[in-house]
Scaffold this active site. Structure first.
Site, PDB file in Angstrom:
ATOM      1  N   CYS A 270       0.869  -1.187   0.000  1.00  0.00           N
ATOM      2  CA  CYS A 270       0.000   0.000   0.000  1.00  0.00           C
ATOM      3  C   CYS A 270       0.904   1.235   0.000  1.00  0.00           C
ATOM      4  CB  CYS A 270      -0.982  -0.027   1.176  1.00  0.00           C
ATOM      5  SG  CYS A 270      -0.224  -0.013   2.811  1.00  0.00           S
TER       6      CYS A 270
ATOM      7  N   ASN B 293       2.378   1.419   4.207  1.00  0.00           N
ATOM      8  CA  ASN B 293       2.703   0.149   4.863  1.00  0.00           C
ATOM      9  C   ASN B 293       2.504   0.236   6.384  1.00  0.00           C
ATOM     10  OD1 ASN B 293       5.636  -2.001   5.280  1.00  0.00           O
ATOM     11  ND2 ASN B 293       3.524  -2.602   5.054  1.00  0.00           N
TER      12      ASN B 293
ATOM     13  N   CYS C 184      -1.237   0.779   7.408  1.00  0.00           N
ATOM     14  CA  CYS C 184      -2.671   0.509   7.618  1.00  0.00           C
ATOM     15  C   CYS C 184      -3.145  -0.732   6.864  1.00  0.00           C
ATOM     16  CB  CYS C 184      -3.519   1.712   7.180  1.00  0.00           C
ATOM     17  SG  CYS C 184      -3.258   3.197   8.165  1.00  0.00           S
ATOM     18  N   ARG C 185      -3.231  -0.668   5.528  1.00  0.00           N
ATOM     19  CA  ARG C 185      -3.847  -1.742   4.744  1.00  0.00           C
ATOM     20  C   ARG C 185      -2.947  -2.947   4.550  1.00  0.00           C
ATOM     21  NH1 ARG C 185      -5.266   2.189  -0.096  1.00  0.00           N
ATOM     22  NH2 ARG C 185      -3.335   3.067   0.735  1.00  0.00           N
ATOM     23  N   SER C 186      -1.741  -2.744   4.013  1.00  0.00           N
ATOM     24  CA  SER C 186      -0.905  -3.916   3.694  1.00  0.00           C
ATOM     25  C   SER C 186      -0.450  -4.683   4.939  1.00  0.00           C
ATOM     26  CB  SER C 186       0.279  -3.541   2.794  1.00  0.00           C
ATOM     27  OG  SER C 186       1.109  -2.577   3.372  1.00  0.00           O
TER      28      SER C 186
ATOM     29  N   ASP D 124      -8.368   3.750   1.505  1.00  0.00           N
ATOM     30  CA  ASP D 124      -7.329   4.160   2.444  1.00  0.00           C
ATOM     31  C   ASP D 124      -7.992   4.663   3.729  1.00  0.00           C
ATOM     32  OD1 ASP D 124      -5.323   5.348   3.851  1.00  0.00           O
ATOM     33  OD2 ASP D 124      -4.543   6.538   2.174  1.00  0.00           O
TER      34      ASP D 124
END
Ligand code: 4NP
Length: 149
Positions: free
Chosen positions: A7, A10, A12-14, A123
């Site tokens: 993301c 690196n 939050c999402r990934s 996001d």
């Protein structure tokens, strides 16, 4: 199978995709190697966002020891699959590629996983929605397990 989740930050999402995919792999005795990275490097060395750590912990996954890092050119040869959480990151990863075999490994996460409701993981850094992001990423990781496992 070696998979890199990517993301922007690196944090939050990934990291969620990394933790969930590793758990599904381990639970199914697949011995997949999972990592995550960001395209920005803005949070290099940082732990995941506390909101990602919490939603993962609430679902039985510990991502607190992960550390943010920027994606490198070496990743493009090392990983079998490189999943971009959104189209902006997808484009920026492709810019790092120097061969079609590298480009072929880069995939937009949700469409590859068979998720049809949307093609990008939103996001959550400014707007929140970590519960929704967790659920979406979990379903996508299940899709990848079925498709590649
Ligand atoms: P991520 O979220 O890409 O899911 O880790 C973000 C984290 C940090 C920032 C943006 C998005 N930021 O602007 O610092």
């Amino acid at each position: 199978m070696k998979i890199l989740m990517v993301c922007l930050g690196n944090i939050c999402r990934s990291p969620l995709a990394h933790g969930i995919m590793q758990k599904l792999s381990d639970d199914n005795n697949l011995h997949w190697e999972i990592d995550s990275a960001g395209t920005s490097g803005w949070h290099n060395g940082n732990a995941p966002d506390s909101r990602s750590i919490k939603v993962a912990k609430d679902n039985g996954i510990d991502i607190s020891r992960q550390s943010s890092r920027i994606i490198t050119k070496a990743d493009l040869d090392y990983y079998d699959l490189i999943f971009a959480m959104d189209k902006s990151n997808y484009k920026n990863i492709l810019k790092l590629c120097s061969s079609s075999s590298q480009e072929d490994r880069v995939q937009l996460f949700l469409p590859f996983a068979g998720i049809t409701e949307r093609d990008e993981v939103p996001d959550p850094y400014y707007d929140g929605g970590f519960d929704y992001v967790y659920d979406l990423v979990y379903r996508a990781c299940e899709g990848i397990l079925v498709k590649v496992g």
